[in-house]
Design a protein around this motif. Structure first.
Motif, short mmCIF file in Angstrom:
data_model
loop_
_atom_site.label_atom_id
_atom_site.label_comp_id
_atom_site.label_asym_id
_atom_site.label_seq_id
_atom_site.Cartn_x
_atom_site.Cartn_y
_atom_site.Cartn_z
N PHE A 231 26.85 36.18 13.10
CA PHE A 231 28.02 37.00 12.80
C PHE A 231 29.31 36.19 12.72
O PHE A 231 30.40 36.76 12.61
CB PHE A 231 28.17 38.09 13.88
N VAL A 232 29.22 34.87 12.79
CA VAL A 232 30.41 34.03 12.63
C VAL A 232 30.21 33.13 11.42
O VAL A 232 29.07 32.88 11.01
CB VAL A 232 30.67 33.17 13.89
N PRO A 233 31.27 32.65 10.81
CA PRO A 233 31.13 31.75 9.66
C PRO A 233 30.29 30.53 10.01
O PRO A 233 30.51 29.88 11.02
CB PRO A 233 32.59 31.36 9.35
N GLY A 234 29.33 30.24 9.17
CA GLY A 234 28.45 29.11 9.40
C GLY A 234 27.21 29.43 10.20
O GLY A 234 26.31 28.61 10.32
N GLY A 235 27.14 30.65 10.79
CA GLY A 235 25.98 31.05 11.55
C GLY A 235 24.84 31.48 10.64
O GLY A 235 25.03 31.68 9.44
N SER A 236 23.66 31.61 11.20
CA SER A 236 22.50 31.97 10.39
C SER A 236 21.50 32.77 11.21
O SER A 236 21.23 32.44 12.37
CB SER A 236 21.83 30.72 9.82
N ILE A 237 20.94 33.80 10.61
CA ILE A 237 19.92 34.60 11.27
C ILE A 237 18.58 33.88 11.29
O ILE A 237 17.69 34.19 12.08
CB ILE A 237 19.77 35.97 10.54
N PHE A 238 18.42 32.87 10.41
CA PHE A 238 17.13 32.20 10.28
C PHE A 238 16.78 31.38 11.52
O PHE A 238 15.61 31.09 11.76
CB PHE A 238 17.12 31.31 9.04
N HIS A 239 17.77 30.99 12.31
CA HIS A 239 17.51 30.23 13.53
C HIS A 239 16.62 31.02 14.48
O HIS A 239 15.56 30.57 14.90
CB HIS A 239 18.83 29.86 14.19
N VAL B 256 7.87 12.55 14.26
CA VAL B 256 8.34 11.40 13.48
C VAL B 256 9.71 11.68 12.88
O VAL B 256 10.63 10.85 12.97
CB VAL B 256 7.32 11.06 12.37
N ILE B 257 9.86 12.86 12.27
CA ILE B 257 11.15 13.19 11.65
C ILE B 257 12.26 13.26 12.68
O ILE B 257 13.37 12.73 12.48
CB ILE B 257 11.03 14.53 10.88
N SER B 258 11.98 13.89 13.81
CA SER B 258 13.00 14.01 14.86
C SER B 258 13.40 12.64 15.39
O SER B 258 14.60 12.34 15.55
CB SER B 258 12.48 14.88 16.01
N ALA B 259 12.41 11.78 15.66
CA ALA B 259 12.70 10.45 16.20
C ALA B 259 13.50 9.61 15.21
O ALA B 259 14.46 8.93 15.59
CB ALA B 259 11.40 9.74 16.57
N LEU B 260 13.12 9.66 13.92
CA LEU B 260 13.82 8.88 12.92
C LEU B 260 15.27 9.34 12.77
O LEU B 260 16.19 8.52 12.69
CB LEU B 260 13.10 8.98 11.57
N LEU B 261 15.48 10.66 12.73
CA LEU B 261 16.83 11.16 12.56
C LEU B 261 17.70 10.85 13.77
O LEU B 261 18.90 10.59 13.64
CB LEU B 261 16.79 12.67 12.31
N ILE B 262 17.10 10.87 14.95
CA ILE B 262 17.87 10.53 16.15
C ILE B 262 18.37 9.09 16.08
O ILE B 262 19.52 8.80 16.41
CB ILE B 262 16.99 10.73 17.41
N THR C 61 28.92 17.94 22.36
CA THR C 61 27.62 18.45 21.96
C THR C 61 27.43 19.84 22.54
O THR C 61 27.73 20.09 23.70
CB THR C 61 26.50 17.53 22.50
N SER C 62 26.92 20.74 21.72
CA SER C 62 26.57 22.07 22.19
C SER C 62 25.17 22.42 21.73
O SER C 62 24.75 22.01 20.64
CB SER C 62 27.57 23.11 21.68
N PRO D 128 21.29 12.68 16.80
CA PRO D 128 20.41 13.70 17.38
C PRO D 128 20.70 15.11 16.89
O PRO D 128 19.84 15.98 16.98
CB PRO D 128 20.69 13.58 18.88
N GLY D 129 21.91 15.32 16.36
CA GLY D 129 22.27 16.65 15.86
C GLY D 129 22.47 16.67 14.37
O GLY D 129 23.22 17.51 13.85
N ALA D 130 21.79 15.79 13.63
CA ALA D 130 21.96 15.69 12.19
C ALA D 130 21.63 17.01 11.51
O ALA D 130 20.62 17.65 11.80
CB ALA D 130 21.06 14.58 11.63
N GLY D 131 22.53 17.44 10.61
CA GLY D 131 22.31 18.67 9.88
C GLY D 131 22.49 19.92 10.72
O GLY D 131 22.05 20.99 10.33
N GLY D 132 23.10 19.77 11.90
CA GLY D 132 23.27 20.92 12.77
C GLY D 132 22.00 21.34 13.48
O GLY D 132 21.92 22.44 14.02
N ILE D 133 20.99 20.47 13.49
CA ILE D 133 19.70 20.74 14.12
C ILE D 133 19.54 19.85 15.35
O ILE D 133 19.82 18.65 15.28
CB ILE D 133 18.54 20.50 13.14
#
Length: 316
Positions: free
Chosen positions: A145-153, A250-256, A206-207, A261-266
Motif C-alpha cells: 500500500f506504499v509506493p514501491g511496495g508489492s503484493i507479490f512478496h 549459488v545466486i544468493s552467494a554470488l550476489l552477496i 539495512t531493513s 546482500p540486498g541487491a535488487g531489494g531482495i
C-alpha cells in the motif's frame, strides 16, 4: 503414477505413510506391511495418543518434561482442548498470521506513517535492539500500500509455505515445525544484517521484512529428505527440487559477494542463511529419525495437508 517402495507396483492413487514418508500400494500401505522405520521412534504405534504438537507421550506411565510444563498452563492442552485444531495445522496458522500482520501493517501505516510501521515490524540495522522486530519482521512483508511496495512478496512466500510447510510439519511435529519456522526466520533476518555489515555499504542502513528465510528453510528440509522430488519452478519448468536449492544458494552467494546482500531489494543474505538452516536441520532429521519425503506431493486426504488442510489432490 508412483511406484510402491516395497513391490515396485505402479499406483495412480498411491499412499504416503505419515510415519516414514514412503510411497506404497494398497497392499503395503499399513506400517506393519512395509516394515515402517518410523514406528521405532515412538511408543504409540497406532497413533492413538500422538498429537504432533507437544511430544508428551512416553512409556512407563511417567510424565515427560514437556507434559509437566503443559500441565501447569491455565488452559487445556490435551487433544480435546482449544489448541487441538492447531496440531498438524501450524503451517496454516502461520500463513494466517502473515496475512493478518499485513492488515496490521496497513493500520500502523495509516495511524503513524512509516515511522510507526517500521518501529513495529521492520528489523533494522539502525535499531537491532528492538528485539520484537526479530519476530514481527518474519510475518510482515513489503507493504503493497506504499509506493514501491508489492503484493507479490507475501504471495510468493505464501505459495512456498503452503505447498512445502505441511510436508515438513508432518515429519517434525507441529511444535518442532513452529520452532524451525521462527528460529530460521530470526537467524535469516540477523544474517541479512550481518551480511550487509560485511559486504554492503556501511553508510546505508539495512531493513529486513518477510518470511523468505523461513520459507527457504522449509524448502531446505524437503531437499535433504528427498532431493529428487520433482516440482514446477514458477508452475512451468519441471525439475528436481535439489536444483532449485542449489540455484538459490549459488545466486544468493554470488550476489552477496559481487554486488550486495540486498541487491535488487531482495534479502539474499537472509535467503542463504534460511536455506542453510533448513539443509542442516533436514540432515539432522535424516540421520536421527531416518525419515524421507515422498516422491510426490499430495494435498488433501492422505497428503500433507492434514486435518483442516485444503481439499483436493495436487501433484507437482
Amino acid at each position: 503414477m508412483a511406484k510402491c517402495d516395497v513391490c515396485g507396483k505402479d499406483e495412480s492413487m498411491p499412499y504416503n505413510c505419515r510415519h516414514c514418508g514412503g510411497t506404497y500400494c494398497g497392499e503395503h500401505r499399513l506400517p506393519e506391511n512395509h516394515d515402517c522405520t518410523g514406528l521405532q521412534n515412538w511408543n504409540d504405534p497406532n497413533g492413538v495418543f500422538d498429537s504432533g504438537f507437544d511430544d508428551s507421550v512416553n512409556g512407563g506411565g511417567s510424565k515427560s518434561k514437556a507434559s509437566s510444563l503443559t500441565d501447569k498452563l491455565p488452559i487445556n492442552t490435551g487433544t480435546g482442548g482449544p489448541l487441538a485444531y492447531f496440531r498438524g495445522n501450524m503451517t496454516y496458522l502461520f500463513l494466517a498470521i502473515m496475512w493478518v500482520t499485513m492488515g496490521a501493517q496497513l493500520i500502523a501505516y495509516s495511524v503513524g506513517g512509516m515511522g510507526l510501521h517500521n518501529y513495529l515490524f521492520t528489523l533494522s540495522s539502525d535499531n537491532p535492539g528492538h528485539v520484537w522486530t526479530w519476530v514481527t519482521s518474519i510475518f510482515a512483508h513489503s507493504p503493497f500500500f506504499v509506493p514501491g511496495g508489492s503484493i507479490f512478496h507475501i504471495v510468493f512466500n505464501s505459495i512456498v509455505i503452503f505447498f512445502f510447510g505441511p510436508l515438513v510439519e508432518r515429519y517434525t511435529g507441529s511444535r518442532d515445525f513452529a520452532i524451525l519456522f521462527v528460529v530460521s526466520g530470526v537467524l535469516a533476518g540477523l544474517g541479512q544484517l550481518a551480511a550487509d555489515a560485511v559486504f554492503g555499504n556501511p553508510l546505508v542502513g539495512t531493513s529486513v521484512l518477510g518470511a523468505s528465510g523461513a520459507a527457504l528453510a522449509i524448502l531446505g528440509v524437503v531437499t535433504v529428505l528427498n532431493p529428487d522430488l520433482r516440482v514446477y519452478l514458477f508452475f512451468v519448468i519441471e525439475m528436481p527440487i535439489k536444483y532449485i536449492a542449489i540455484g538459490t544458494a549459488v545466486i544468493s552467494a554470488l550476489l552477496i559477494v559481487i554486488s550486495s546482500p540486498g541487491a535488487g531489494g531482495i534479502a539474499h543474505g537472509a535467503h542463504l542463511v534460511g536455506l542453510l538452516v533448513g539443509l542442516a536441520y533436514g540432515e539432522y532429521l535424516k540421520r536421527t529419525k531416518n525419515i524421507r519425503a515422498p516422491n510426490q506431493l499430495q494435498m488433501g486426504p492422505g497428503g500433507p495437508g492434514g486435518p483442516g488442510g485444503p481439499g483436493g489432490r495436487r501433484r507437482f
